[in-house]
Structure formats: structure tokens, C-alpha cells
Design an enzyme around this catalytic site. Structure first.
Site, short mmCIF file in Angstrom:
data_model
loop_
_atom_site.label_atom_id
_atom_site.label_comp_id
_atom_site.label_asym_id
_atom_site.label_seq_id
_atom_site.Cartn_x
_atom_site.Cartn_y
_atom_site.Cartn_z
CG PHE A 112 -1.16 4.41 -5.46
CD1 PHE A 112 -2.07 3.84 -6.33
CD2 PHE A 112 0.12 3.87 -5.41
CE1 PHE A 112 -1.73 2.75 -7.13
CE2 PHE A 112 0.47 2.79 -6.20
CZ PHE A 112 -0.46 2.22 -7.06
CE LYS A 113 0.43 -0.53 -5.37
NZ LYS A 113 1.41 -1.60 -5.53
CG ASP A 114 -3.81 3.22 2.20
OD1 ASP A 114 -3.82 2.04 2.57
OD2 ASP A 114 -2.95 4.04 2.59
CG LEU A 117 -5.93 -2.49 -1.70
CD1 LEU A 117 -4.43 -2.60 -1.48
CD2 LEU A 117 -6.52 -3.87 -1.91
CB THR A 154 -0.11 -4.31 -3.08
OG1 THR A 154 -0.14 -3.56 -4.29
CG2 THR A 154 -1.33 -5.22 -3.05
#
Length: 520
Positions: A112-114, A117, A154
């Protein structure tokens, strides 16, 4: 829109300054001067928007067009999400009429951090290129040294967002041996010259403390122009608010005939460790998104669940459970099957605590803001010195109006993965998503009939092959390579790696690594 530190001070920053600085010099986190309200016609105007359209609409409420024009913002957003494998970016998957999974893992690193980021990397490059374009030919270009800590996802998402970016170096700290093999390989097999992986023999919390210490070192920070990539960076929270809006519209479009969209209540269930993902939902709700209580789903590292139960934000449980038979290291972190949530202190929780303090402050808006900053600073000092703080009852009652929190054991996680696979339709969940599914299942009997649950799925199950395989061992018709393993991961574990080992959680050792490699 200006931004200020949760711990006070006279800083009032632009969006650009907020993104590039990341963490306030006084240790606080940046928040907007106010939470903007949605435009009057948003419900009809936005209902058919794509993820890109919604991103532009939501981000525009927080970013002045004088800083980033609408055309520039759309270009940045389109560039960021062109790397995703699904046309919806974050598609909504229906399990049954009352249960949906919001899949956030269709970006380049399957996490999900894509979502945040990919955008943050492009914002960094955009701001630096614009600043350097104004410099003369003899002037030294402005650079950024991005430093972050990761419990797993992350790191790879940040690296993929910043690899090859002009005038940017990135240093990612991870706890050695405490991330999954796929997560480690995704980070350490990126060999771009501006990417540096640091494996620290420690816990994630130690890595995070080192990062905070680096930002607090004014001389070191000024020399290397440090930038934050963890969810302490406001841009990450802002980017994540978008998929709450997208899923809101998508669930309304998937309701069976005869069900009115205005009659349902949406309950978001969010597996969370550092509190960033669910905090994005809180901002969406405060902007005016009509949803029910947000549900915090934690593993055995349950500092958040304990807070909502007792009002105590404490590293070590002062009321330990009789069933708490979990491996605990010297720092107090419990090792679980959902390692990205193996976190002792949730960094982003500070932002929510500020709003709770502000709610019960008195005076003018500015006086309330100053009082909230002073209270928050006092609370966080107690957490640092005493390992705990107990907030006023009124503040806790306010927190309970918007949130529910539940804890899930490893045994329940495994059972949920198995039950989900054996369900109709069959669904393979990673252990973090399984924590959310377990909490959703627990709450469902007490929910009103009009409640629809959306569980945030934070990672692809292939990133946690050991937990998934353990849960589905002996399951009929299950084949990991066929059912789970994506072709993009093929051969990843055998690729060349580049990583720097640091033998203990020592800020000076990490400084030495950065001094050796950072672009001056």
C-alpha cells in the site's frame, strides 16, 4: 494553506517546505492550519472520477495553485500512478454483500505504501528541479538526503519511488533479519547509485529512533538537507486519503438493486502499526466523507488497542493479559506473523493526539492551537521519559467517537487466512490483511444491518509466503506458486544485493554511513 508543528513554534510552512523538511526541528509532525471542507457539489461531481481525478481534486484542497498549478499537479499524479498494474489503482474486491476488500497492493512493490511513495518521489524531484533551475551556472545545485526506517514495506516502496531521481540520495534503515525475505530482496537488489540500504542489528523502533535523532541534529541536518520518507511526511498521509474517497464511490456503485446508497454506513477496518493509513481515513472523515467509526486492527503489539480501552498510551502494558504468550525482545517489541505492524510506538498517533488536545482547548483558534501544542509536547515528553502517558478522560471520549480498536493474535491470523481461502469466493489474504479481516468478522454481529465493511488490504500475500503457506498447509487445491506467486517476483531472491550492515543501533555509526555516501 500553511503547515505547523504539532509541538508548537513559530514555523508556518508552505506545502513545498513541509514536504522537503518532513520532520519539524522540535520533533513534532507537520499538520495543516485547518482541515478543508469538501466542495458543496462533491458527491455528484466526483462520483465518476478516476483515481487520478480524485487525487487532483483532494490534493488541490491542501496545495495552493501558486505552489503547484492544476496542470503540474495532474502531470505529477498521472506520472505517479502510471506504474500501477490495475486501472483503478486501488480496486475494491467484493467478498459478500456486506464485506469488501480494498486492495492497495497493485503498485510496483506490491504494498500500500506505493500509493504515497510514488507521488512523494516525484514531488521531491519536482521541487528540487524547480529550485535548481533558478540557480546560476556557478551555483551548487540543491540536493536532498532522504532518510527513513522500515518495518518492511516502506523501504522498498520508498526506494522504488526515489531510485534514479536527480539530486536525491536515499538511505533506508531496516532491522536486520526482521523483514520478510521478499521485502529484504526488494530493497537490497536495487543497485542504483543513489540508493543505500542499511541493515541495523536492532528493532524497527530503534531504527525509527535513529532517524528521529538524525533529524533533530541541526548541524547534520543542515549539512545533508535531510528529507523524510516515512509516514511522518505529511504528503504521504495526504496521498492516502484518496483511496477512501475512491472506495466510497465504488462501494455505492456495487450495491444490489433496491439498496439505497444513502442508507448504508461504511465501516473501514484498517490493519495498522504506525497509524498513518488509518489517519488518512480520519482526515477524509473530517473533510466530510460520510463514514462510520474507523476501526484500528492491531496484532499483539497492541499499544493502540490498549489506548482505546484504557486511555493510556504506553510502551509496556500496565495491565498485561494472561494469554500474552508471544516472543518479546529486549525492547518490548513482540515478533508476530504480521511484522510490518511489529511496532512499539506509532509515530503518526501524535497527529491524532494533537486534534484531541485541540478539541478541548479554550480561547480563540490561535489560543487553542497554542494550548494543544503545549499539551501535546508535554504528552510526548512523558512517553519519551516515562514510556507512557494517560490522556484526560474527555480526550479519550472524543477519540472513541471516531474510532474502535481491536487486537488479533497470530493464531487468529492463521485461522483467518485459512477461512478466507476456504470461503466463497476464495480469497488469499496476507497476514496484515488477515488481521483486518479477523477484526471485521468479530465486529460484524454487533453492527447494524445497514453497515458495509471495507477492509484495507495492505500487501500482496506473496510478500509473506511463510505465514500464508503455514496457514494453508495441507489445504486442498492450494498451490502457492499457482495461486499467489506473481511473475514479477521470479528470481528476485537470487539477484545481486547491496547492503551495509550496522552492528548496533548507534546513531553515530549510521551518520558515518551517510557521510560516506551522501551527495554533498
Amino acid at each position: 494553506m500553511k503547515y505547523f508543528s504539532t509541538r508548537g513554534g513559530n514555523q508556518k510552512l508552505s506545502f513545498e517546505e513541509t514536504v522537503l523538511i518532513g520532520l519539524a526541528p522540535n520533533g513534532g509532525l507537520y499538520i495543516p492550519e485547518h482541515i478543508p471542507k469538501l466542495p458543496e457539489n462533491w458527491l455528484t461531481e466526483w462520483k465518476d472520477f478516476s483515481f487520478v481525478d480524485l487525487s487532483v481534486a483532494v490534493l488541490s484542497l491542501y496545495i495552493s495553485p501558486e505552489e503547484i498549478s492544476k496542470e503540474e499537479l495532474r502531470s505529477l499524479v498521472e506520472q505517479s500512478y502510471s506504474t500501477f498494474r490495475h486501472p483503478d489503482v486501488t480496486p475494491l474486491h467484493k467478498l459478500d454483500d456486506k464485506t469488501f476488500v480494498l486492495e492497495l497492493f497493485h503498485g510496483p512493490t506490491f504494498a500500500f505504501k506505493d500509493v504515497a511513495l510514488q507521488l512523494l518521489g516525484n514531488l521531491f524531484e519536482f521541487f528540487l528541479l524547480r529550485r535548481n533551475a533558478k540557480k546560476g551556472p556557478e551555483e551548487k545545485p540543491e540536493t536532498l538526503t532522504v532518510v527513513g526506517a522500515t518495518s518492511g514495506d516502506t523501504g522498498s516502496a520508498a526506494i522504488y519511488g526515489l531510485r534514479g531521481k536527480e539530486n536525491v540520495s536515499i538511505f533506508i534503515l531496516h532491522p536486520k533479519g526482521r523483514v520478510s525475505p521478499i521485502q529484504e530482496a526488494q530493497m537490497t537488489t536495487v543497485t542504483d547509485s543513489n540508493v543505500h540500504n542499511i541493515a541495523v542489528k536492532s528493532t524497527f523502533d530503534d531504527c525509527q529512533d535513529i532517524v528521529k535523532a538524525l533529524f533533530a541534529d541541526k548541524e547534520f541536518n543542515a549539512k545533508h538537507h535531510l528529507g523524510a520518507v516515512n509516514s511522518i511526511n505529511w504528503a504521504r498521509i495526504l496521498a492516502q486519503t484518496v483511496y477512501y474517497f475512491l472506495s466510497f464511490f465504488h462501494i455505492r456503485s456495487q450495491l444490489p438493486t433496491g439498496t439505497s446508497a444513502d442508507e448504508i454506513e461504511i465501516q473501514y477496518v484498517v490493519p495498522t502499526g504506525n497509524f498513518g493509513d488509518i489517519l488518512a481515513g480520519y482526515y477524509a472523515k473530517k473533510m466530510g466523507l460520510p463514514v462510520g467509526k474507523l476501526v484500528v486492527a492491531t496484532n499483539a503489539n497492541d499499544i493502540l488497542a490498549r489506548f482505546w480501552k484504557h486511555g493510556k498510551y504506553e510502551k509496556v502494558d500496565s495491565e498485561p493479559k494472561a494469554d500474552a504468550i508471544v516472543a518479546v525482545d529486549a525492547s518490548g517489541v513482540k515478533e508476530t506473523l504480521s511484522p510490518a505492524m511489529d511496532i512499539l510506538v506509532s509515530s503518526n498517533f501524535e497527529r491524532l493526539l494533537w486534534y484531541l488536545a485541540f478539541e478541548h482547548a479554550s480561547g480563540s483558534t490561535e489560543e487553542k492551537r497554542q494550548e494543544a501544542c503545549a499539551d501535546l509536547d508535554s504528552w510526548m515528553t512523558k512517553v519519551k521519559t516515562d514510556g507512557r502517558v494517560e490522556i484526560p478522560v474527555k480526550a479519550l471520549e472524543t477519540a472513541r467517537k471516531d474510532f474502535i480498536a481491536e487486537r488479533v493474535s497470530d493464531e487468529e491470523t492463521l485461522e483467518t487466512i485459512k477461512a478466507s481461502f476456504n470461503g466463497q469466493p476464495s480469497y488469499v489474504a496476507d497476514p496484515h490483511t488477515a488481521v483486518g479481516l479477523a477484526v471485521a468478522h468479530r465486529l460484524r454481529p454487533q453492527n447494524a444491518n445497514n453497515v458495509r465493511q471495507i477492509i484495507l488490504s495492505t500487501a500482496h500475500p506473496a510478500k509473506f509466503s511463510e505465514a500464508v503457506s503455514k496457514a494453508l498447509e495441507g489445504a486442498a487445491h492450494f498451490d502457492f506458486n499457482r495461486d499467489v506467486f506473481p511473475p514479477e517476483f521470479s528470481g528476485l531472491l537470487e539477484q545481486e544485493r547491496r547492503v551495509i550492515d550496522v552492528e548496533r543501533p548507534d546513531v553515530n555509526l549510521v551518520k558515518g554511513v551517510i557521510e560516506s555516501f551522501a551527495k554533498q
